[in-house]
Design an enzyme around this catalytic site. Structure first.
Site, short mmCIF file in Angstrom:
data_model
loop_
_atom_site.label_atom_id
_atom_site.label_comp_id
_atom_site.label_asym_id
_atom_site.label_seq_id
_atom_site.Cartn_x
_atom_site.Cartn_y
_atom_site.Cartn_z
N GLU A 1 -118.09 41.50 83.26
CA GLU A 1 -117.68 41.08 84.60
C GLU A 1 -116.15 41.22 84.66
O GLU A 1 -115.45 40.69 83.80
CB GLU A 1 -118.08 39.64 84.84
N ARG B 1 -123.81 34.55 69.74
CA ARG B 1 -122.47 34.90 70.16
C ARG B 1 -121.46 34.59 69.06
O ARG B 1 -121.72 33.78 68.17
CB ARG B 1 -122.09 34.17 71.46
N LYS C 1 -113.25 32.31 79.37
CA LYS C 1 -112.33 33.03 80.26
C LYS C 1 -111.57 32.06 81.16
O LYS C 1 -110.38 32.25 81.44
CB LYS C 1 -113.10 34.03 81.13
#
Length: 552
Positions: A33, A259, A269
């Site tokens: 994204e 992850r 983020k």
């Protein structure tokens, strides 16, 4: 530390699919994204998706999932393109965008409405939360759930035409409000956002959600293995529901892996953006940031990041990875390949009183102790040299292996010298050291019996180059800066950056190219700053020390 590549369960799955004939060509995708710079966790995802495609003779698409224009920008897109290329990966064909499929996605939304599997809902955000239920209580059907197909088609078309305000209506999938999986409780497919998009401008005022768009984008692109991190596991039933209920071109499958959660690091983020916006760091590419751009500017080699991702393996379990493993990979790569040079970060002058004032010798030194192919460099040697202030003491015990009054030390690749006296300022600080050279202590066969206590770096005072050196360390001084109730801002390392403005470098370093890395002997690994370094004003960033100072 073992740097053998660890296991990868996804490779086992892909191999079985190929052997069974379920897949003839492996197609993966990396779908960032564009709402921030990529970080270390993304480096892992990049290595997984591109690496699996490469290993199996397939292809990997780079696709921006740009369904939320409010938080996205062209700056982020360009940074992501640069990061993937710098890591050494090439995507298949053109760069792809979710926004390129907006019309097809809308057409499929209309299809679901026509099939009675989607409806327009007027509940506001607070009401929708109330109707959704909880983890232990089922949700309630929206009062708008039984609208006719005709009414829903009309309302959806009017949403697309911009007739309604933001938040007035959404399009929802008609699945099961009593599902134990919260993601299946009539999830939102489209919401109204009257904001220009960085790719489509003002063509659209409704935008698909990530969950609706993602699987269909994979299907359009023929993705065979849609690989994501473990937090999307609960979203997989919804991913499959859309695929099963739409006339898509192919049937991709989603797989999840654990992850990357590095210690002493945050990878949110939102929190990284707060560090940038609040001025805690100088930008997304600040060398202290765990972003790929930041690590690149810090001097971390791309190959070291790739090796690190191989070392930690790919598993089905989330876990914390010691960031020291990354630092080990960086040190190992730089030790093998970085040329050596000399720099004096805290200079004090040494005057060699027996050396002629007008004499300059051009000494040679290897660029690497074990890599002859890296060649040699020339070091001008003159009467006055700089050494580091930490390398001199007037008195010291036998464990101190540097310059001491009345004792000898070797200047690396040059003479053995002996300190005779010191000159001090009014405050008692040493400002100059007088010494003399020991004859015949340079070259292949130095004088027998000369046993200096140690070897120190030096720079000719007449030929050295003044430079700015930025000494970086870990940004956080807590192993888990944002775990639990931790306030990550309270764990900022106050010593994460120290700027040294009076450093002296050997003259060859002025000609270093941007992003060229070196081992400053006895100091650590450093890199010419990507943006600020010039031959007139050299700027070097400390990449990492010669050893791990955090673990002793």
């Amino acid at each position: 530390m073992d740097n053998t590549p660890a296991s990868n369960f996804l490779q086992t799955i892909i191999a079985e699919d190929i052997d069974a004939g379920r897949v003839t060509e492996v197609v993966t995708r990396f779908p960032p994204e564009p709402n921030g710079y990529l970080h270390l966790g993304h480096a892992k995802s990049i290595s997984v998706n591109f690496g699996l495609a490469q290993a199996n003779g397939g292809r990997c698409n780079l696709r921006f999932d740009d369904t939320n224009p409010e938080k996205e920008s062209q700056e982020y897109i360009e940074s992501i393109l640069a990061d993937v290329a710098w890591l050494g990966y090439a995507w298949d064909g053109d760069v792809r965008y979710a926004s390129s499929y907006f019309q097809q996605l809308y057409d499929w939304a209309v299809y679901l409405v026509e099939q009675g599997r989607a409806y327009v809902c007027d509940l506001n955000a607070e009401e929708a939360r109330e109707y959704r239920g909880t983890l232990t209580e089922p949700g309630k059907n929206s009062p708008h759930r039984e609208r006719s197909v005709e009414e829903n088609l009309d309302l959806l078309a009017r949403m697309k035409a911009g007739e309604f305000d933001e938040g007035a209506k959404v399009l929802r999938a008609r699945i099961d409000m009593a599902s134990p999986n919260m993601n299946m409780r009539d999830p939102i497919m489209y919401r109204i956002r009257k904001i220009a998009h960085h790719q489509t401008g003002t063509d659209w005022v409704i935008y698909p959600t990530y969950d609706f768009a993602h699987g269909q984008e994979d299907a359009i692109e023929g993705v065979t293995h849609s690989i994501c991190t473990l937090e999307f596991e609960d979203h997989r039933p919804l991913y499959d529901w859309y695929i099963e209920n739409l006339p898509v071109q192919s049937r991709p499958r989603q797989y999840e892996f654990g992850r990357l959660n590095p210690s002493y690091t945050i990878t949110s983020k939102r929190k990284l953006k707060n560090l940038v916006d609040g001025g805690t760091v100088a930008g997304w590419d600040d060398p202290r940031m765990p972003t790929i751009s930041g690590m690149r500017r810090r001097g971390y080699p791309a190959v070291a990041l790739r090796k690190f991702c191989e070392m930690i393996g790919t598993t089905r379990k989330d876990g914390v990875v010691d960031v020291a493993m990354l630092e080990f990979a960086v040190r190992e790569e730089l030790n093998e390949n970085a040329p050596r040079a000399m720099a004096v970060l805290n200079p004090v002058k040494v005057v060699l009183t027996d050396y002629p004032e007008d004499k300059v010798e051009q000494l040679t030194a290897p660029n690497h102790p074990s890599r002859e192919e890296l060649g040699v460099r020339t070091l001008p040697f003159s009467r006055e040299v700089y050494i580091d202030a930490e390398d001199f003491r007037e008195e010291a015990n036998k464990k101190y292996k540097r310059l001491v009054l009345g004792k000898r030390v070797r200047l690396r690749n040059a003479y053995v010298i002996e300190a005779d006296e010191v000159i001090k300022d009014e405050a008692g600080n040493v400002v100059e050291i007088h010494a003399h050279t020991i004859p015949n202590t340079i070259g292949e066969n130095p004088e027998d019996g000369i046993k200096p206590k140690g070897v120190i770096q030096w720079v000719s005072a007449a030929h050295g180059v003044a430079a700015e050196v930025r000494v970086y360390d870990r940004l956080f001084n807590h192993e888990a800066p944002d775990k639990g109730d931790n306030d990550y801002m309270s764990h900022i390392n106050p010593a994460s950056l120290q700027v040294v403005t009076g450093a002296m470098l050997e003259p060859s370093l002025a000609q270093a190219t941007s992003e060229q890395g070196f081992q400053f002997e006895r100091e650590g690994y450093f890199v010419a700053d990507r943006y600020d370094h010039t031959s007139d004003k050299p700027v070097f960033n400390k990449t990492i020390g010669l050893r791990d100072t955090w673990n002793g």
